[in-house]
Scaffold this motif. Structure first.
Motif, PDB file in Angstrom:
ATOM      1  N   ILE A 103       0.860  -1.184   0.000  1.00  0.00           N
ATOM      2  CA  ILE A 103       0.000   0.000   0.000  1.00  0.00           C
ATOM      3  C   ILE A 103       0.899   1.237   0.000  1.00  0.00           C
ATOM      4  N   VAL A 104       0.708   2.103  -0.990  1.00  0.00           N
ATOM      5  CA  VAL A 104       1.442   3.369  -1.038  1.00  0.00           C
ATOM      6  C   VAL A 104       0.795   4.343  -0.065  1.00  0.00           C
ATOM      7  N   ASP A 105       1.638   4.970   0.777  1.00  0.00           N
ATOM      8  CA  ASP A 105       1.105   5.811   1.850  1.00  0.00           C
ATOM      9  C   ASP A 105       1.912   7.111   1.968  1.00  0.00           C
ATOM     10  N   PRO A 106       1.767   8.041   1.005  1.00  0.00           N
ATOM     11  CA  PRO A 106       2.601   9.248   1.005  1.00  0.00           C
ATOM     12  C   PRO A 106       2.371  10.154   2.209  1.00  0.00           C
ATOM     13  N   MET A 107       1.198  10.115   2.816  1.00  0.00           N
ATOM     14  CA  MET A 107       0.905  10.958   3.985  1.00  0.00           C
ATOM     15  C   MET A 107       1.142  10.231   5.304  1.00  0.00           C
ATOM     16  N   GLN A 108       1.587   8.965   5.250  1.00  0.00           N
ATOM     17  CA  GLN A 108       1.796   8.120   6.435  1.00  0.00           C
ATOM     18  C   GLN A 108       0.524   8.008   7.282  1.00  0.00           C
ATOM     19  N   ASN A 109      -0.627   7.970   6.593  1.00  0.00           N
ATOM     20  CA  ASN A 109      -1.895   7.809   7.295  1.00  0.00           C
ATOM     21  C   ASN A 109      -2.030   6.444   7.950  1.00  0.00           C
ATOM     22  N   GLY A 110      -1.239   5.504   7.494  1.00  0.00           N
ATOM     23  CA  GLY A 110      -1.271   4.185   8.112  1.00  0.00           C
ATOM     24  C   GLY A 110      -0.514   4.119   9.423  1.00  0.00           C
ATOM     25  N   TYR A 111       0.175   5.203   9.767  1.00  0.00           N
ATOM     26  CA  TYR A 111       0.950   5.221  11.012  1.00  0.00           C
ATOM     27  C   TYR A 111       0.492   6.316  11.973  1.00  0.00           C
ATOM     28  N   TYR A 112       0.137   7.486  11.420  1.00  0.00           N
ATOM     29  CA  TYR A 112      -0.291   8.612  12.259  1.00  0.00           C
ATOM     30  C   TYR A 112      -1.785   8.871  12.062  1.00  0.00           C
ATOM     31  N   ASN A 113      -2.434   9.395  13.115  1.00  0.00           N
ATOM     32  CA  ASN A 113      -3.804   9.851  12.957  1.00  0.00           C
ATOM     33  C   ASN A 113      -3.817  11.297  12.466  1.00  0.00           C
ATOM     34  N   TYR A 114      -4.983  11.914  12.405  1.00  0.00           N
ATOM     35  CA  TYR A 114      -5.053  13.246  11.813  1.00  0.00           C
ATOM     36  C   TYR A 114      -4.462  14.327  12.694  1.00  0.00           C
ATOM     37  N   ARG A 115      -4.124  13.999  13.948  1.00  0.00           N
ATOM     38  CA  ARG A 115      -3.397  14.913  14.831  1.00  0.00           C
ATOM     39  C   ARG A 115      -1.879  14.647  14.776  1.00  0.00           C
ATOM     40  N   PRO A 120     -13.073  -5.063   7.966  1.00  0.00           N
ATOM     41  CA  PRO A 120     -14.401  -4.684   8.503  1.00  0.00           C
ATOM     42  C   PRO A 120     -15.062  -5.857   9.218  1.00  0.00           C
ATOM     43  N   THR A 121     -15.628  -5.571  10.391  1.00  0.00           N
ATOM     44  CA  THR A 121     -16.311  -6.625  11.148  1.00  0.00           C
ATOM     45  C   THR A 121     -17.752  -6.824  10.686  1.00  0.00           C
ATOM     46  N   ASP A 122     -18.326  -5.800  10.037  1.00  0.00           N
ATOM     47  CA  ASP A 122     -19.666  -5.908   9.460  1.00  0.00           C
ATOM     48  C   ASP A 122     -19.768  -4.903   8.328  1.00  0.00           C
ATOM     49  N   GLU A 123     -20.926  -4.840   7.690  1.00  0.00           N
ATOM     50  CA  GLU A 123     -21.073  -4.032   6.490  1.00  0.00           C
ATOM     51  C   GLU A 123     -21.007  -2.535   6.750  1.00  0.00           C
ATOM     52  N   SER A 124     -21.157  -2.109   7.998  1.00  0.00           N
ATOM     53  CA  SER A 124     -21.120  -0.683   8.314  1.00  0.00           C
ATOM     54  C   SER A 124     -19.778  -0.239   8.884  1.00  0.00           C
ATOM     55  N   ASP A 125     -18.864  -1.170   9.081  1.00  0.00           N
ATOM     56  CA  ASP A 125     -17.568  -0.849   9.683  1.00  0.00           C
ATOM     57  C   ASP A 125     -16.695  -0.097   8.670  1.00  0.00           C
ATOM     58  N   LEU A 126     -16.076   1.006   9.119  1.00  0.00           N
ATOM     59  CA  LEU A 126     -15.240   1.817   8.240  1.00  0.00           C
ATOM     60  C   LEU A 126     -13.771   1.415   8.386  1.00  0.00           C
ATOM     61  N   VAL A 127     -13.211   0.824   7.338  1.00  0.00           N
ATOM     62  CA  VAL A 127     -11.777   0.535   7.255  1.00  0.00           C
ATOM     63  C   VAL A 127     -11.320   1.036   5.881  1.00  0.00           C
ATOM     64  N   GLU A 128     -10.379   1.994   5.853  1.00  0.00           N
ATOM     65  CA  GLU A 128     -10.040   2.689   4.609  1.00  0.00           C
ATOM     66  C   GLU A 128      -8.773   2.162   3.937  1.00  0.00           C
ATOM     67  N   TYR A 129      -8.438   0.919   4.182  1.00  0.00           N
ATOM     68  CA  TYR A 129      -7.321   0.288   3.486  1.00  0.00           C
ATOM     69  C   TYR A 129      -7.592  -1.201   3.421  1.00  0.00           C
ATOM     70  N   SER A 130      -6.872  -1.897   2.531  1.00  0.00           N
ATOM     71  CA  SER A 130      -7.020  -3.347   2.441  1.00  0.00           C
ATOM     72  C   SER A 130      -5.780  -3.928   1.783  1.00  0.00           C
ATOM     73  N   PHE A 131      -5.012  -4.676   2.553  1.00  0.00           N
ATOM     74  CA  PHE A 131      -3.907  -5.416   1.944  1.00  0.00           C
ATOM     75  C   PHE A 131      -4.435  -6.485   0.996  1.00  0.00           C
ATOM     76  N   ASP A 132      -5.537  -7.128   1.387  1.00  0.00           N
ATOM     77  CA  ASP A 132      -6.058  -8.245   0.599  1.00  0.00           C
ATOM     78  C   ASP A 132      -6.372  -7.826  -0.833  1.00  0.00           C
ATOM     79  N   ASN A 133      -6.851  -6.607  -1.012  1.00  0.00           N
ATOM     80  CA  ASN A 133      -7.259  -6.136  -2.339  1.00  0.00           C
ATOM     81  C   ASN A 133      -6.210  -5.252  -3.004  1.00  0.00           C
ATOM     82  N   SER A 134      -5.010  -5.232  -2.462  1.00  0.00           N
ATOM     83  CA  SER A 134      -3.951  -4.392  -3.003  1.00  0.00           C
ATOM     84  C   SER A 134      -3.074  -5.156  -3.989  1.00  0.00           C
ATOM     85  N   ASP A 135      -2.292  -4.396  -4.730  1.00  0.00           N
ATOM     86  CA  ASP A 135      -1.368  -4.960  -5.718  1.00  0.00           C
ATOM     87  C   ASP A 135      -0.166  -5.586  -4.990  1.00  0.00           C
TER      88      ASP A 135
END
Length: 595
Positions: free
Chosen positions: A43-55, A69-84
């Motif tokens: 996963i390309v992460d130029p803003m390092q969002n995978g390590y730091y939060n918005y603060r 995601p644990t269910d259909e409403s769970d918000l997860v904004e990355y996925s190794f499984d679906n990545s190149d």
């Protein structure tokens, strides 16, 4: 000066306290291992969002948790499984066109099955450029900085029987406080650039060893073996071909020292003899191939096994023939070294950082002496102690990995560094570090000459601390024209051997014209011919390593239709085609053979 064994133990202690073992490559090279090479999700992460939060605080649920995601409403904004996927080992710049100029963070993930069997297990990385933050099953192991040296972590307790996941945050962002710093003339390849393995060892294992000729002797061997673990069983060192068998008792720290005399067949460029050396304890066995040779200086001579030797060399970057990316396979190393042999070399300068271990081991086999260096390059922050610590750590790692390789005759601590009191003190301390842990090899660095264009003066105060003076000089390329170079004179204030560690000029392979036309093969050939005339008038010259064997990628070189982000100083093009200057240097080296 500290006793070498005390120093080794001190280094081992320091590295263990931060979660690392000092001698990583001993574990990897001579043991059965489980490869984790192959396809890794990324996963390309130029803003390092995978390590730091918005603060911009470390997020405890970052990408390293590999959340789904644990269910259909769970918000997860990355996925190794679906990545190149990217190949490991390898750089990301030449694997994906859209990542060619990318510098920043990329997350890697590898899943694997492991069955626990009672062994201790280490997760080993050959190299990651530049900063690697490593996680196993969601738990952070540690951080390693430095793009060219190996490292490992013990993972015995974190491994599970069954499926395991390794996640690595790789960041190749250039920073002023790093080694190398922000400015360099080679490509900043990002990625997991060398192999990744799981290494299984017994509860007490052979962590490290050094077996070589004692300094100043052609017949006395000295060495040590370091055990790691609770047992202190006897250590046996054997050289079966010579019917040598030595028993040693480790001390309370697990260090066993040995010394013995034997009339060995000495390693040289003419006779690259390697002996099988077997180290055995009750719990563990390691077998290595080791050559025995002496390297010293006497005034302005370099002595190999007591005899004067002229070093016919070439500089090499760790860039793969035909693919342009980082070297990833032994056959690529062999191609580069075969080209050096064809050129007539008995010596290679592995610039400007520790190369893949395969390169050094093949040099051992092929009879090519090696200059090995760390990337203390151009202008760094000489007054920053953290910068010094980074440089010292990379130096110690390089020595630790390759200290049993006969081919390595010189450690280099710097390239083209500007003179200042702070810089000279910085480099002096690196030289002292190297001498403490390895007194058997020569210390060098690539300096710059001063004086006028017609009289090159070697008076760098750092030279007083070196065994061999290296100097880079680009007559006919960065100053004057090729015909000027034949009559250039040299003066050196040191009674030491001199190596011209760089000279040369660029040429686009296939571009022809007259010898005054820049970028043509004829111009490059004229640079070599006239510089060789100059070299033959330096009585204390003991070797050369012209710049460079093969064209290599460099973001500093944008000239359209000529460079296109390639440094064109290679004697061989990126496609493996030899330029005219190749044969000019080859002729000079053949002449040296006949002298």
């Amino acid at each position: 000066m500290k006793n070498i064994y005390t120093t080794v133990l001190s280094i081992l202690f320091i590295l263990n306290t931060i979660g690392l073992l000092a001698q990583t490559e001993t574990i990897a090279s001579n043991r059965k291992s489980i490869s984790l090479d192959g396809k890794w999700k990324y996963i390309v992460d130029p803003m390092q969002n995978g390590y730091y939060n918005y603060r911009y605080q470390v997020n405890p649920n970052g990408f390293f948790k590999d959340k789904r995601p644990t269910d259909e409403s769970d918000l997860v904004e990355y996925s190794f499984d679906n990545s190149d996927q990217l190949n490991v080992p390898g750089d990301w710049n030449t694997q994906k066109e859209n990542l060619f100029f990318y510098e920043g963070t990329i997350w890697y993930k590898k899943s694997f099955i492991y069955v626990k069997n009672g062994s201790r297990v280490f997760l080993y990385f050959g190299a990651v450029n530049y900063e690697a933050r490593v996680y196993l099953n969601g738990e952070e192991l540690a951080v390693h900085q430095g793009g060219f040296t190996p490292f490992n972590f013990e993972v015995t307790d974190l491994l599970k029987s069954g499926k395991n996941d390794v996640v690595v945050k790789v960041d190749n962002t250039r920073k002023p406080e790093q080694i190398p710093t922000v400015n360099s003339d080679w490509y900043n390849f990002g990625g997991i650039t060398r192999s990744v393995r799981l290494i299984e060892v017994p509860q007490t294992f052979i962590q490290d060893y050094s077996i070589q000729l004692k300094k100043g002797s052609l017949s006395e061997v000295e060495g040590w073996v370091k055990l790691q673990g609770p047992s202190r069983s006897l250590v046996k060192i054997e050289i079966p071909e010579e019917k040598i068998s030595i028993i040693a008792q480790p001390d309370a720290n697990g260090l066993a020292k040995v010394t013995f005399k034997s009339k060995l067949n000495l390693w040289s460029d003419i006779n690259p003899k390697l002996y099988e050396v077997k180290i055995t304890t009750k719990e563990d066995t390691i077998t290595d191939k080791i050559g025995f040779r002496s390297i010293e200086v006497n005034g302005r001579d370099i002595l190999l096994n007591g005899k004067s030797v002229f070093l016919k060399g070439i500089s090499i970057h760790e860039v793969a023939p035909f693919t342009a990316g980082r070297v990833i396979a032994p056959e690529q190393c062999r191609t580069l070294l075969n080209w050096a042999k064809e050129l007539g070399c008995n010596f290679v300068r592995l610039a400007h950082y520790p190369h893949n271990e395969d390169m050094v081991r093949m040099a051992d086999e092929m009879g090519l002496m090696v200059w090995s260096e760390i990337p203390v390059y151009w202008t760094i922050d000489w007054k920053n102690e953290n910068v010094f610590s980074h440089a010292q750590k990379q130096l110690l790692d390089m020595i630790a990995r390759d200290k049993n390789r006969a081919a390595v005759i010189m450690w280099s601590v710097a390239n083209e560094t500007p003179i200042s009191e702070a810089r000279t003190d910085f480099l002096r301390r690196l030289v002292e570090t190297a001498r403490e842990v390895d007194s058997t090899r020569l210390l060098t660095g690539a300096l710059e000459p001063h004086g006028s264009d017609s009289l090159r003066l070697l008076d760098d105060p750092f030279g007083q601390y070196l065994d061999v003076i290296g100097v880079n000089n680009y007559c006919g390329w960065y100053y004057e024209t090729p015909s000027f170079c034949s009559d250039v004179k040299w003066k050196m204030i040191y009674e030491k051997p001199l190596i011209i560690s760089e000279f040369g000029g660029g040429a686009l392979q296939g571009l022809h014209g007259n010898e005054s036309e820049r970028w043509t093969e004829e111009y490059q050939e004229a640079v070599y011919k006239n510089n060789i005339d100059m070299l033959e008038n330096i009585p204390y010259l003991r070797g050369t390593t012209p710049w460079i064997l093969m064209d290599f990628l460099s973001a500093r070189r944008p000239l359209p239709n000529i460079q296109d982000y390639w440094n064109r100083k290679g004697l061989i093009s990126d496609r493996g085609i030899k330029k005219k200057a190749f044969y000019t240097l080859q002729k000079y080296y053949l002449k040296e053979n006949s002298n």
